[in-house]
Design a protein around this motif. Sequence first.
Motif, short mmCIF file in Angstrom:
data_model
loop_
_atom_site.label_atom_id
_atom_site.label_comp_id
_atom_site.label_asym_id
_atom_site.label_seq_id
_atom_site.Cartn_x
_atom_site.Cartn_y
_atom_site.Cartn_z
N ARG A 127 0.84 -1.18 0.00
CA ARG A 127 0.00 0.00 0.00
C ARG A 127 0.88 1.23 0.00
O ARG A 127 1.95 1.24 0.59
CB ARG A 127 -0.91 0.01 1.24
N LEU A 128 0.40 2.29 -0.67
CA LEU A 128 1.18 3.52 -0.78
C LEU A 128 0.29 4.72 -0.42
O LEU A 128 -0.77 4.91 -1.01
CB LEU A 128 1.71 3.69 -2.21
N ILE A 129 0.74 5.50 0.57
CA ILE A 129 0.08 6.77 0.86
C ILE A 129 0.85 7.88 0.17
O ILE A 129 2.06 8.01 0.39
CB ILE A 129 0.04 7.06 2.38
N VAL A 130 0.17 8.64 -0.67
CA VAL A 130 0.78 9.85 -1.25
C VAL A 130 0.32 11.00 -0.37
O VAL A 130 -0.88 11.26 -0.26
CB VAL A 130 0.35 10.04 -2.71
N ALA A 131 1.29 11.67 0.28
CA ALA A 131 0.95 12.62 1.34
C ALA A 131 1.42 14.03 0.99
O ALA A 131 2.60 14.27 0.75
CB ALA A 131 1.59 12.17 2.65
N VAL A 132 0.46 14.96 0.98
CA VAL A 132 0.77 16.37 0.70
C VAL A 132 1.13 17.06 2.02
O VAL A 132 0.31 17.10 2.95
CB VAL A 132 -0.45 17.08 0.06
N GLY A 133 2.35 17.58 2.09
CA GLY A 133 2.79 18.27 3.30
C GLY A 133 2.16 19.66 3.39
O GLY A 133 2.16 20.40 2.41
N ILE A 134 1.64 20.00 4.55
CA ILE A 134 1.04 21.32 4.77
C ILE A 134 2.07 22.21 5.46
O ILE A 134 2.51 21.92 6.57
CB ILE A 134 -0.23 21.21 5.65
N HIS A 135 2.49 23.28 4.79
CA HIS A 135 3.46 24.23 5.35
C HIS A 135 2.81 25.60 5.32
O HIS A 135 2.89 26.29 4.30
CB HIS A 135 4.76 24.21 4.54
N PRO A 136 2.18 26.00 6.43
CA PRO A 136 1.38 27.23 6.43
C PRO A 136 2.14 28.46 5.92
O PRO A 136 1.56 29.34 5.30
CB PRO A 136 0.98 27.40 7.90
N THR A 137 3.46 28.52 6.16
CA THR A 137 4.19 29.74 5.80
C THR A 137 4.74 29.71 4.38
O THR A 137 5.23 30.72 3.89
CB THR A 137 5.38 29.95 6.76
N ARG A 138 4.70 28.55 3.72
CA ARG A 138 5.26 28.45 2.38
C ARG A 138 4.20 28.80 1.34
O ARG A 138 3.10 28.29 1.38
CB ARG A 138 5.77 27.02 2.14
N GLN A 139 4.55 29.67 0.39
CA GLN A 139 3.61 30.06 -0.65
C GLN A 139 3.49 28.96 -1.70
O GLN A 139 4.48 28.35 -2.09
CB GLN A 139 4.07 31.35 -1.31
N ALA A 140 2.26 28.71 -2.14
CA ALA A 140 2.04 27.68 -3.16
C ALA A 140 1.10 28.22 -4.22
O ALA A 140 0.36 29.19 -3.98
CB ALA A 140 1.45 26.43 -2.52
N LEU A 141 1.13 27.63 -5.42
CA LEU A 141 0.21 28.05 -6.48
C LEU A 141 -1.18 27.49 -6.18
O LEU A 141 -2.17 28.21 -6.21
CB LEU A 141 0.73 27.54 -7.83
N PHE A 142 -1.24 26.19 -5.90
CA PHE A 142 -2.52 25.54 -5.57
C PHE A 142 -2.61 25.34 -4.06
O PHE A 142 -1.61 24.95 -3.43
CB PHE A 142 -2.61 24.18 -6.27
N THR A 166 -4.41 26.27 -16.60
CA THR A 166 -5.02 27.25 -17.50
C THR A 166 -6.03 28.11 -16.74
O THR A 166 -6.05 29.34 -16.87
CB THR A 166 -5.72 26.53 -18.66
N ALA A 167 -6.84 27.47 -15.93
CA ALA A 167 -7.83 28.20 -15.12
C ALA A 167 -7.14 29.18 -14.18
O ALA A 167 -7.52 30.35 -14.08
CB ALA A 167 -8.68 27.21 -14.32
N LYS A 168 -6.08 28.69 -13.54
CA LYS A 168 -5.34 29.51 -12.58
C LYS A 168 -4.72 30.73 -13.26
O LYS A 168 -4.89 31.86 -12.83
CB LYS A 168 -4.26 28.64 -11.94
N PHE A 169 -3.99 30.50 -14.33
CA PHE A 169 -3.28 31.62 -14.96
C PHE A 169 -4.21 32.46 -15.82
O PHE A 169 -4.00 33.66 -15.96
CB PHE A 169 -2.06 31.13 -15.73
N GLY A 170 -5.24 31.84 -16.38
CA GLY A 170 -6.26 32.62 -17.07
C GLY A 170 -6.93 33.57 -16.09
O GLY A 170 -7.02 34.77 -16.33
N ALA A 171 -7.34 33.04 -14.95
CA ALA A 171 -8.01 33.84 -13.93
C ALA A 171 -7.13 35.00 -13.49
O ALA A 171 -7.59 36.13 -13.29
CB ALA A 171 -8.37 32.97 -12.73
N ARG A 172 -5.81 34.73 -13.37
CA ARG A 172 -4.90 35.78 -12.94
C ARG A 172 -4.78 36.91 -13.95
O ARG A 172 -4.67 38.06 -13.61
CB ARG A 172 -3.50 35.19 -12.73
N LYS A 173 -4.73 36.50 -15.23
CA LYS A 173 -4.58 37.50 -16.28
C LYS A 173 -5.87 38.28 -16.46
O LYS A 173 -5.86 39.47 -16.75
CB LYS A 173 -4.22 36.81 -17.60
N GLY A 174 -7.00 37.61 -16.34
CA GLY A 174 -8.30 38.20 -16.66
C GLY A 174 -8.63 39.38 -15.76
O GLY A 174 -8.02 39.60 -14.72
#
Lengths: 161, 161, 161, 161, 161, 161
Positions: free
Chosen positions: F29-44, F153-161
């Motif tokens: 079994r494999l857990i794919v785990a997203v680390g939560i770093h409150p102070t680090r900036q992320a795109l998503f 596309t949604a992310k960068f479209g939204a930013r440009k729009g």
Amino acid sequence: MLAVYAGSFDPVTFGHLDLIQRAAAIFDRLIVAVGIHPTRQALFDVQERLQLLRAATAGIQGVQIESFEGLLIHYCARRGARVMVRGLRVTMDFEYELQIAHANADMSSQIDTVFLPTRSNYAFISASLVREIASHGGDVSRYAPPVVCAALTAKFGARKG
Amino acid sequence: MLAVYAGSFDPVTFGHLDLIQRAAAIFDRLIVAVGIHPTRQALFDVQERLQLLRAATAGIQGVQIESFEGLLIHYCARRGARVMVRGLRVTMDFEYELQIAHANADMSSQIDTVFLPTRSNYAFISASLVREIASHGGDVSRYAPPVVCAALTAKFGARKG
Amino acid sequence: MLAVYAGSFDPVTFGHLDLIQRAAAIFDRLIVAVGIHPTRQALFDVQERLQLLRAATAGIQGVQIESFEGLLIHYCARRGARVMVRGLRVTMDFEYELQIAHANADMSSQIDTVFLPTRSNYAFISASLVREIASHGGDVSRYAPPVVCAALTAKFGARKG
Amino acid sequence: MLAVYAGSFDPVTFGHLDLIQRAAAIFDRLIVAVGIHPTRQALFDVQERLQLLRAATAGIQGVQIESFEGLLIHYCARRGARVMVRGLRVTMDFEYELQIAHANADMSSQIDTVFLPTRSNYAFISASLVREIASHGGDVSRYAPPVVCAALTAKFGARKG
Amino acid sequence: MLAVYAGSFDPVTFGHLDLIQRAAAIFDRLIVAVGIHPTRQALFDVQERLQLLRAATAGIQGVQIESFEGLLIHYCARRGARVMVRGLRVTMDFEYELQIAHANADMSSQIDTVFLPTRSNYAFISASLVREIASHGGDVSRYAPPVVCAALTAKFGARKG
Amino acid sequence: MLAVYAGSFDPVTFGHLDLIQRAAAIFDRLIVAVGIHPTRQALFDVQERLQLLRAATAGIQGVQIESFEGLLIHYCARRGARVMVRGLRVTMDFEYELQIAHANADMSSQIDTVFLPTRSNYAFISASLVREIASHGGDVSRYAPPVVCAALTAKFGARKG
């Protein structure tokens, strides 16, 4: 022969202390110098770092704790030091350090750089790792002296409280 | 403080000489030690290498030329040296040297390894490069002292003749 | 602008051919030069390597296959080449190549070194890997052109027979 | 053959200028292109960097100074450049550059990357080192042309005043 | 899941044994495989190396000692192994191992390579270092199990006698 | 055997997916785990990253997507995982990862680190490169799955729009 071992020491770790002990055994006198970089963010302020260093190196002969501003090579010249001591943990350290050493050699042929290899059991310890582990409430007592562990607990406890 | 700078010196280059000068300025006394490896092929025999080293370092204070057999760490212990000096030219050197330094530290905690970075203008010079260039009749006078250049000419001239 | 791409080519691989094609597209004329090292053992002799290179590069415009003895920098000077082309596969290649490039720059400022990065899908292919795989009867048709595969089969078949 | 040498040039150093001279000697025409990154902080703004580059490269034939936004590979395609020139100082540079080169090769097989090794006497010079030294009032006249030194003095003088 | 850990094991060290123990804990079954290379010189012959490995791994569950000829990837396919285990000590190891892993992945997508990092206190230990120290009569009891130390003493004693 | 593959996945790329598929084939079994770093900036944000991972790994057996806060080694202990899986793309990755692995081994000898080498055709792909290319309107459909491309596309479209 007077040598200078400079760094951020934010905070001092067992890796730093091993290096300080060995450098103090090789050179007549050793200044451990905390660099002041007003724009760089640190966990401990300069006074706290100096205090932790003084407490942690109390038992080591021939060591003096100071802080400095500006270029390290200028500070060494002012203090009459002929040698700058640097620790080498890993290959990535080395390349960066080599560039700095070459630049310093170019700026002053009178002051030389000497590298001491970090002991293999300390090679994975860095101040940033110690801060990271302590910030999550992890145990760092194998990586830093008691006085530093207490300061980290106070710092992160105070933050959480 | 007595230090040992060991190597093959087959033959001594300006890179080695720069390191010898700097190490001699840092430590009270410096032994430059030619390692004897009966099974390893060399261009110059041990006596020739010692002779070239003696000629090339004649003007440097506090330097002594010797040869040794066996493990370097045992030789340092026999001679009462507390420091082994090593030159670092490039990253590949570093990794290999770091392993050796860790092994030596493990075998004797009383003898430490100190690395001096090769000056950037000598970083590409190695004894094997000097041999390679000289073997093709190239000019090596910018990489090795006159006494070595003459020995190389004699060696490769004799081979061709 | 005449460029030289030198190597052992023992034997030529798809990695080499990719580099030859790209260098031939960048420079007006490209000499692919097989270095002759009498004391170094090779699987294919110089004549065989030249023949395989000629067959493998038959379709590429502006490429010439030659062999040379002595230092590459001297050979480039004799041929009037201003550029030496080198492929870079991995970091270890780079450090070694950088030293050679610095030494060559020191010996002749008129001849420069230009590095082309090996395409990522060829980065693990080397002539020694191709020889190793072929020597065990493995399939190398994805790493070297048909004429080379045939030569390897003949070579290792003949050895076994 | 038109080549592009892109970077931040914040500010241009003797290391950059050596590379520009050598690339201009190898390729018919060379565009030196300052990348515009609106979110990245710089010491000199784009107009200042272009001006310093134009002043510093005034005497070099076949060189054109420009700025660009967006991906370098798209810019090269728009300008009809077949080659991107990159300088390689140290091993850490190389790994990063190799990834970028592979990504660019994947995005456009028509545009190739060519690496030039930084001369050994410039290998420790970087724009960030020059900024660091100058910010502490250190002398950078051996690392950057007079026009850049004057601009640095003006910049840091103005900051202090 | 059956895994293969291949090497020369000339002789097996505490570094190897640490890896064998950890791999045996991760995978259901582990074959430790001694590669037979008729042309490569070794201190211990294949039978001696197998015997030392069997003695040293006697207490570890799920481990089987074998030897093989030819390409490792072919051997894994014959034995039905899905995973090749490799130890990583230092950066230089990594680059070489990465090339081999890429070549193997290209030859068989069914068999994967898994790297285990050598523990930091074993990172400087290699079989060649153990041979070198033992050949000079040095103490290797901290780097290899008693059965290997005895075999080294017998080997080098026999040579000297 | 339960394994954890942790990272930022900002966003998940074909490089990550290749690793997930291979790790899922090796471990039960494999857990794919997203680390939560409150102070680090992320795109998503973390929820978006989890959603993209779930969509992208829908077809792979034995994979579970989670997020975690704090030290990875503590999270593995809480989840009962014995193995942490890490991808290795390049040498610089390796050195950093090796330090982390040594620190984790020091903190818990019960949880081991296993490295899988990134396939050579994915070695130049990183999440930051994908973000960089997408932010300039470049095509990333060869580096990330359709669901991620649409989100970019949604992310960068939204930013440009």
